[in-house]
Design an enzyme around this catalytic site. Structure first.
Site, short mmCIF file in Angstrom:
data_model
loop_
_atom_site.label_atom_id
_atom_site.label_comp_id
_atom_site.label_asym_id
_atom_site.label_seq_id
_atom_site.Cartn_x
_atom_site.Cartn_y
_atom_site.Cartn_z
N SER A 116 0.73 -1.22 0.15
CA SER A 116 -0.07 -0.03 0.03
C SER A 116 0.95 1.22 0.08
O SER A 116 1.74 1.35 0.63
CB SER A 116 -0.77 -0.11 1.34
OG SER A 116 -1.37 1.31 1.25
N LYS B 141 -13.65 -5.16 2.12
CA LYS B 141 -14.36 -4.18 1.78
C LYS B 141 -15.91 -4.32 2.19
O LYS B 141 -16.62 -3.63 2.38
CB LYS B 141 -14.01 -3.51 0.61
CG LYS B 141 -12.83 -2.50 0.36
CD LYS B 141 -12.66 -1.83 -0.85
CE LYS B 141 -11.23 -1.12 -1.15
NZ LYS B 141 -11.25 -0.47 -2.30
N ASN C 231 -14.42 1.52 2.44
CA ASN C 231 -13.30 1.78 2.54
C ASN C 231 -12.60 2.40 3.68
O ASN C 231 -11.47 2.61 3.93
CB ASN C 231 -12.53 2.01 1.25
CG ASN C 231 -12.72 3.59 0.76
OD1 ASN C 231 -13.68 4.29 1.51
ND2 ASN C 231 -11.88 4.24 0.17
N ASP D 265 -13.70 6.06 -2.30
CA ASP D 265 -13.45 5.56 -3.49
C ASP D 265 -14.37 6.51 -4.59
O ASP D 265 -13.81 6.78 -5.75
CB ASP D 265 -13.46 3.97 -3.99
CG ASP D 265 -12.36 3.34 -3.33
OD1 ASP D 265 -11.38 3.82 -2.94
OD2 ASP D 265 -12.67 2.45 -3.05
N GLY E 288 -16.00 -5.21 -10.07
CA GLY E 288 -15.68 -5.49 -8.69
C GLY E 288 -15.97 -4.65 -7.99
O GLY E 288 -16.79 -3.47 -8.20
N GLY E 289 -15.33 -4.75 -6.51
CA GLY E 289 -15.59 -3.65 -5.74
C GLY E 289 -15.31 -2.04 -6.17
O GLY E 289 -16.06 -1.32 -6.04
N GLY F 90 -4.20 5.71 -11.73
CA GLY F 90 -5.06 5.80 -10.59
C GLY F 90 -4.46 6.52 -9.24
O GLY F 90 -5.14 6.62 -8.17
P1 NDP Z 1 -11.99 -7.15 -7.47
O1 NDP Z 1 -11.13 -8.25 -7.28
O2 NDP Z 1 -13.19 -6.63 -6.65
O3 NDP Z 1 -12.47 -7.00 -8.92
C1 NDP Z 1 -11.52 -7.27 -10.13
C2 NDP Z 1 -12.33 -6.94 -11.31
O4 NDP Z 1 -11.03 -7.31 -12.51
C3 NDP Z 1 -13.44 -7.69 -11.72
O5 NDP Z 1 -14.33 -7.00 -12.95
C4 NDP Z 1 -12.87 -8.97 -12.42
O6 NDP Z 1 -13.68 -9.69 -13.39
C5 NDP Z 1 -11.50 -8.38 -13.26
N1 NDP Z 1 -10.65 -9.23 -13.79
C6 NDP Z 1 -9.72 -9.76 -12.74
N2 NDP Z 1 -8.86 -10.48 -13.61
C7 NDP Z 1 -9.34 -10.61 -14.95
C8 NDP Z 1 -8.76 -10.90 -15.99
N3 NDP Z 1 -7.84 -11.95 -16.11
N4 NDP Z 1 -9.55 -10.81 -17.35
C9 NDP Z 1 -10.61 -10.09 -17.18
N5 NDP Z 1 -11.22 -9.41 -16.21
C10 NDP Z 1 -10.53 -9.60 -14.77
O7 NDP Z 1 -11.00 -5.73 -7.43
P2 NDP Z 1 -11.10 -4.09 -7.14
O8 NDP Z 1 -12.50 -3.78 -7.64
O9 NDP Z 1 -11.08 -3.69 -5.49
O10 NDP Z 1 -9.82 -3.43 -7.70
C11 NDP Z 1 -9.72 -3.49 -9.13
C12 NDP Z 1 -8.68 -2.64 -9.55
O11 NDP Z 1 -8.82 -1.05 -9.08
C13 NDP Z 1 -7.30 -3.01 -8.97
O12 NDP Z 1 -6.20 -3.09 -9.75
C14 NDP Z 1 -6.97 -2.14 -7.55
O13 NDP Z 1 -5.66 -2.04 -7.48
C15 NDP Z 1 -7.78 -0.79 -8.38
N6 NDP Z 1 -7.98 0.17 -7.45
C16 NDP Z 1 -7.56 1.24 -7.31
C17 NDP Z 1 -7.96 2.35 -6.41
C18 NDP Z 1 -7.30 3.71 -6.53
O14 NDP Z 1 -7.29 4.60 -5.61
N7 NDP Z 1 -6.71 4.05 -7.55
C19 NDP Z 1 -8.94 1.95 -5.54
C20 NDP Z 1 -9.56 0.70 -5.53
C21 NDP Z 1 -8.95 -0.33 -6.39
P3 NDP Z 1 -14.74 -10.73 -12.99
O15 NDP Z 1 -15.97 -10.06 -12.26
O16 NDP Z 1 -15.09 -11.29 -14.42
O17 NDP Z 1 -13.87 -11.62 -12.20
#
Ligand code: NDP
Length: 293
Positions: free
Chosen positions: A27, A78, A99, A114, A148-149, A263
């Protein structure tokens, strides 16, 4: 809540705030939260609290100790923290993820920063307008990659900011459909879900946001280059990933002369809002930015 800053010869009580997650070592939050506390003379330490799922209840209970201001929450907790808190902010309830936890008067309050973090990051890049302290993205068509989240926070933020149309593209279609349905329970806006990018019809004033983790570990893009190439030159591409600073998606978008950002700015703004919630004071945003960038 306001923090009383001790003056004179009295020793200041040490306060604590930290990041709850598993893992937490990667982090960037301590990098910019600690300088913010120091700059305002608030005697608080920002710590990393590695918390496997089986220790989550105990960790949340520990936030009620008198020296604890609260916490940030990251993957994978979360969503799991919601039933462990006393009160959840309406936006966080809709998103289904917290968060930021604030400890106040023996109660634990849950927020999601977020969503606002993303809107402030976009506004800082010159997108949208600020109307009575609220960011408006009226006139934009948003393509959101992921469900996702982080994508859930982004989807509610974008629709709340008035985007004309939201398309959610996700590998697992059911997750995108579920998110679209949740949004439509609260907002009367066109929201579409897809899992095949070849069905996308690019529109003017597009905003593409990557909220997947694709690009985090490998040089691959969540959106094929041949699809991206069909978008208008005024398209803005935002990748929530900040490490690496230039993902494959951003590199491709830059080659196509689109405006882009990573980001880091979202991380900064979500953290600044968390800081204000813990301390009831405006966050020293420029100090935080300098420490982070
Ligand atoms: P989650 O695990 O909740 O969600 C992951 C997402 O990525 C899902 O939509 C998943 O799809 C998709 N995914 C994962 N692997 C693959 C793949 N191989 N091919 C296609 N789709 C894929 O994670 P978060 O939502 O918490 O985080 C997502 C990203 O956002 C991370 O990289 C995180 O670092 C970033 N983030 C940045 C923040 C910032 O402040 N800049 C704040 C929060 C997050 P599926 O549903 O189909 O599995």
């Amino acid at each position: 809540m306001s923090i009383e800053i001790q003056t004179g010869r009295q020793p200041s009580p040490q306060l604590r705030v930290g990041l709850i997650g598993d893992p937490v070592g990667h982090s960037f939050s301590p990098r910019f939260q600690q300088p913010a506390f120091d700059a305002l003379g608030i005697p608080a330490r920002y710590e990393l609290w590695h918390t496997p799922a089986k220790q989550l209840i105990e960790r949340i209970r520990s936030l009620c100790e008198p020296d604890c201001l609260g916490a940030n929450v990251t993957i994978p907790h979360k969503e799991a923290v919601l039933p462990l808190l006393d009160k959840i902010d309406p936006l966080a309830t809709r998103i289904g993820a917290v968060n930021t936890i604030v400890h106040h008067d023996d109660y634990l309050y849950g927020y999601n920063t977020d969503a606002m973090g993303l809107l402030h990051a976009l506004h800082e890049q010159g997108l949208g307008t600020k109307e009575q302290n609220k960011i408006s993205l009226r006139g934009y068509n948003a393509l959101l990659l992921g469900a996702g989240g982080a994508a859930r926070a982004a989807a509610f933020a974008l629709v709340d900011a008035g985007v004309e149309q939201l398309i959610i593209l996700n590998r697992h279609l059911e997750r995108a459909q579920h998110l679209a349905t949740d949004i439509q329970q609260h907002y009367d806006r066109p929201v579409f879900s897809l899992n095949d990018p070849s069905f996308l019809i690019p529109r003017a004033s597009s905003l593409i946001i990557n909220a997947t983790s694709v690009g985090l570990h490998e040089d691959i893009s969540p959106l094929p280059a041949k699809i991206l190439a069909h978008y208008d030159p005024d398209t803005f591409v935002y990748d929530m990933i900040y490490n690496p600073t230039q993902t494959y998606l951003l590199c491709q978008a830059r080659l196509m002369n689109f405006r882009t950002a990573n980001g880091l700015s979202m991380l900064l703004h979500q953290g600044a809002q968390s800081f204000s919630l813990w301390t009831n004071q405006p966050a020293p945003i420029e100090i935080m930015r300098r420490s982070l960038m």
